[in-house]
Design a protein around this motif. Structure first.
Motif, short mmCIF file in Angstrom:
data_model
loop_
_atom_site.label_atom_id
_atom_site.label_comp_id
_atom_site.label_asym_id
_atom_site.label_seq_id
_atom_site.Cartn_x
_atom_site.Cartn_y
_atom_site.Cartn_z
N PHE A 181 -26.49 -54.79 -75.60
CA PHE A 181 -25.76 -53.66 -75.01
C PHE A 181 -24.45 -53.37 -75.76
N SER A 182 -23.74 -54.40 -76.19
CA SER A 182 -22.51 -54.19 -76.95
C SER A 182 -22.80 -53.48 -78.26
N LEU A 183 -23.83 -53.94 -78.96
CA LEU A 183 -24.17 -53.33 -80.24
C LEU A 183 -24.68 -51.91 -80.05
N GLU A 184 -25.41 -51.67 -78.97
CA GLU A 184 -25.86 -50.31 -78.68
C GLU A 184 -24.67 -49.36 -78.57
N ALA A 185 -23.63 -49.78 -77.84
CA ALA A 185 -22.44 -48.94 -77.68
C ALA A 185 -21.74 -48.72 -79.01
N ALA A 186 -21.65 -49.77 -79.83
CA ALA A 186 -21.01 -49.66 -81.14
C ALA A 186 -21.79 -48.74 -82.07
N LEU A 187 -23.10 -48.88 -82.06
CA LEU A 187 -23.94 -48.04 -82.92
C LEU A 187 -23.83 -46.57 -82.54
N GLN A 188 -23.85 -46.30 -81.24
CA GLN A 188 -23.72 -44.91 -80.78
C GLN A 188 -22.38 -44.32 -81.20
N THR A 189 -21.33 -45.12 -81.12
CA THR A 189 -20.00 -44.68 -81.50
C THR A 189 -19.93 -44.33 -82.99
N VAL A 190 -20.39 -45.25 -83.84
CA VAL A 190 -20.31 -45.00 -85.28
C VAL A 190 -21.27 -43.89 -85.70
N TYR A 191 -22.40 -43.79 -85.03
CA TYR A 191 -23.36 -42.71 -85.31
C TYR A 191 -22.70 -41.35 -85.07
N ASN A 192 -22.01 -41.20 -83.95
CA ASN A 192 -21.34 -39.94 -83.63
C ASN A 192 -20.25 -39.60 -84.64
N GLU A 193 -19.50 -40.62 -85.06
CA GLU A 193 -18.44 -40.40 -86.04
C GLU A 193 -19.01 -40.03 -87.41
N LEU A 194 -20.10 -40.67 -87.79
CA LEU A 194 -20.74 -40.34 -89.06
C LEU A 194 -21.25 -38.90 -89.08
N LEU A 195 -21.80 -38.48 -87.95
CA LEU A 195 -22.30 -37.10 -87.88
C LEU A 195 -21.19 -36.09 -88.15
N LYS A 196 -20.00 -36.37 -87.63
CA LYS A 196 -18.86 -35.47 -87.86
C LYS A 196 -18.52 -35.38 -89.34
N LYS A 197 -18.84 -36.42 -90.10
CA LYS A 197 -18.51 -36.48 -91.52
C LYS A 197 -19.72 -36.15 -92.39
N GLU A 198 -20.76 -35.58 -91.75
CA GLU A 198 -22.01 -35.20 -92.45
C GLU A 198 -22.66 -36.41 -93.11
N ALA A 199 -22.73 -37.49 -92.35
CA ALA A 199 -23.38 -38.71 -92.81
C ALA A 199 -24.37 -39.17 -91.75
N TRP A 200 -25.40 -39.90 -92.19
CA TRP A 200 -26.45 -40.35 -91.28
C TRP A 200 -26.83 -41.78 -91.62
N ILE A 201 -27.20 -42.55 -90.59
CA ILE A 201 -27.65 -43.92 -90.81
C ILE A 201 -29.13 -43.88 -91.18
N ASP A 202 -29.43 -44.17 -92.44
CA ASP A 202 -30.82 -44.19 -92.89
C ASP A 202 -31.45 -45.55 -92.62
N GLU A 203 -30.71 -46.61 -92.93
CA GLU A 203 -31.19 -47.97 -92.71
C GLU A 203 -30.14 -48.79 -91.98
N LEU A 204 -30.59 -49.70 -91.15
CA LEU A 204 -29.72 -50.60 -90.41
C LEU A 204 -30.09 -52.04 -90.76
N ILE A 205 -29.07 -52.84 -91.13
CA ILE A 205 -29.27 -54.26 -91.41
C ILE A 205 -28.44 -55.05 -90.41
N LEU A 206 -29.07 -55.97 -89.72
CA LEU A 206 -28.42 -56.76 -88.69
C LEU A 206 -28.51 -58.24 -89.06
N TYR A 207 -27.37 -58.94 -88.97
CA TYR A 207 -27.31 -60.36 -89.33
C TYR A 207 -26.51 -61.13 -88.28
N GLY A 208 -26.93 -62.35 -88.00
CA GLY A 208 -26.17 -63.20 -87.08
C GLY A 208 -27.09 -64.02 -86.21
N PHE A 209 -26.53 -64.58 -85.14
CA PHE A 209 -27.35 -65.23 -84.12
C PHE A 209 -27.87 -64.14 -83.21
#
Length: 360
Positions: A181-209
């Motif tokens: 849920f935390s990452l979902e909120a973070a992803l939605q936030t950065v996705y919205n900001e990227l859209l404003k800058k005419e950028a899009w997330i093509d690939e997502l890489i996730l690392y950790g536990f």
């Protein structure tokens, strides 16, 4: 029965090792059948496994390193040693990513404050000469409660997302993912900001536990956001998620389920048998592998400045959980003398580290 442990992470002269492993695997529903060793050239004693998945556009890998195994099994590791081990593990992960992912688009690191930078993956990328931009998001549960992610609302009190490239980007996140849920909120936030800058997330890489539940939640989010490919690099294993939606053990009793319902329930990870052999002699069954990730660090960036991690708090909480697990684990059919020796060792090490911090 004595256990001889070689520091490189292998076992020597354990009587009936295969029988012991089989009993633990069966008694804790550990999935050792979904992994495949890949031929990826890493340092000696580091390995990459691919995990079988039926999800479209999702690749799941496990990075098995000695450093990652130590972080997961030794909760007394904190401070500078914690970060040094994370950096070495991250170097192996970054090398694996270079082999398995085509990093041909601008890379953006999303740091989820305060814990995320402690994985040191951005430092490892820098050491390999891979350039990237950085974005910072602070994600917080509305009501703070250690070891309880079940009944809380996620909010984003801080974000700093500037100087990002336009067009398609590869977004990299290093973080502990329990419910997702935390990452979902973070992803939605950065996705919205990227859209404003005419950028899009093509690939997502996730690392950790990373827990299986968390990976599935983030996968759903990635599909909603139109992310084309999702690559997961889990440290050591794909963890189960305990009843409290926080603890992420390798295997063992779910202490939170016992505390709430007074019923015994064992849970186990998706892990290769080789990794299980490596971690078995140091891991106290049921312990949360990442622990309180923020508080295992000396200094944390909170978005506005730096603050000290509560290392003593992490150690005290780990010791409390360990003692509860030691008491209830002895009733399990797979429990034996050397498992209690592991509990005793971890207890001693936690107390020694706590004593050191008491003198500071």
């Amino acid at each position: 029965m004595a256990i001889v442990i070689v520091r490189k992470g292998t076992l020597e002269s354990i009587k009936n090792l295969n029988k012991i492993l089989d009993e633990i695997i069966e008694g804790n529903n550990i999935d050792v059948d979904s992994t495949e060793l890949l031929d990826v050239k890493l340092s000696e004693d580091s390995r990459v496994f691919q995990v079988k998945t039926a999800y479209k556009n999702l690749q799941i890998y496990i990075i098995d390193t000695i450093e990652g195994a130590r972080i997961a099994t030794e909760p007394e590791i904190v401070g500078k040693e914690f970060l040094n081990l994370n950096f070495k593990a991250a170097e192996e992960a970054a090398t694996a990513m270079k082999h398995l992912v085509t990093l041909d688009k601008p890379v953006v690191f999303l740091h989820i404050l305060r814990a995320s930078p402690g994985y040191m993956l951005h430092k490892a990328f820098s050491s390999l000469g891979i350039s990237f931009s950085e974005a910072f998001v602070r994600v917080r549960y509305e009501v703070g409660s250690y070891r309880d992610h079940a009944q809380r609302r996620v909010i984003v009190p801080f974000k700093k997302i500037e100087d990002l490239p336009k067009g398609d980007v590869t977004l990299i996140v290093a973080d502990t993912v329990a419910t997702g849920f935390s990452l979902e909120a973070a992803l939605q936030t950065v996705y919205n900001e990227l859209l404003k800058k005419e950028a899009w997330i093509d690939e997502l890489i996730l690392y950790g536990f990373l827990s299986k539940d968390g990976i599935e939640k983030v996968y759903e989010t990635s599909q909603k956001l139109g992310i084309r490919k999702f690559h997961v690099f889990a440290m050591q294993d794909v963890t189960p998620l305990a009843y409290n939606k926080y603890d992420m053990p390798l295997y063992g009793l779910d202490e939170s389920y016992w505390s709430e319902r007074r019923e015994m329930k064992s849970i186990g990870a998706i892990v290769d048998r080789l990794t299980l052999e490596r971690m078995l002699p140091e891991y106290a069954p049921g312990m949360d592998q990442p622990g309180d990730w923020s508080e295992r660090q000396d200094v944390l960036f909170n978005g506005h400045g730096y603050e000290a991690g509560n290392i003593r708090g992490h150690l005290e909480k780990s010791l409390h959980l360990l003692e509860k697990l030691r008491e209830i684990t002895k009733y399990m059919p797979w429990h034996c003398e050397w498992i209690d020796e592991i509990f005793e060792k971890r207890q001693r090490k936690l107390r020694e580290t706590l004593n050191c911090f008491s003198k500071l």
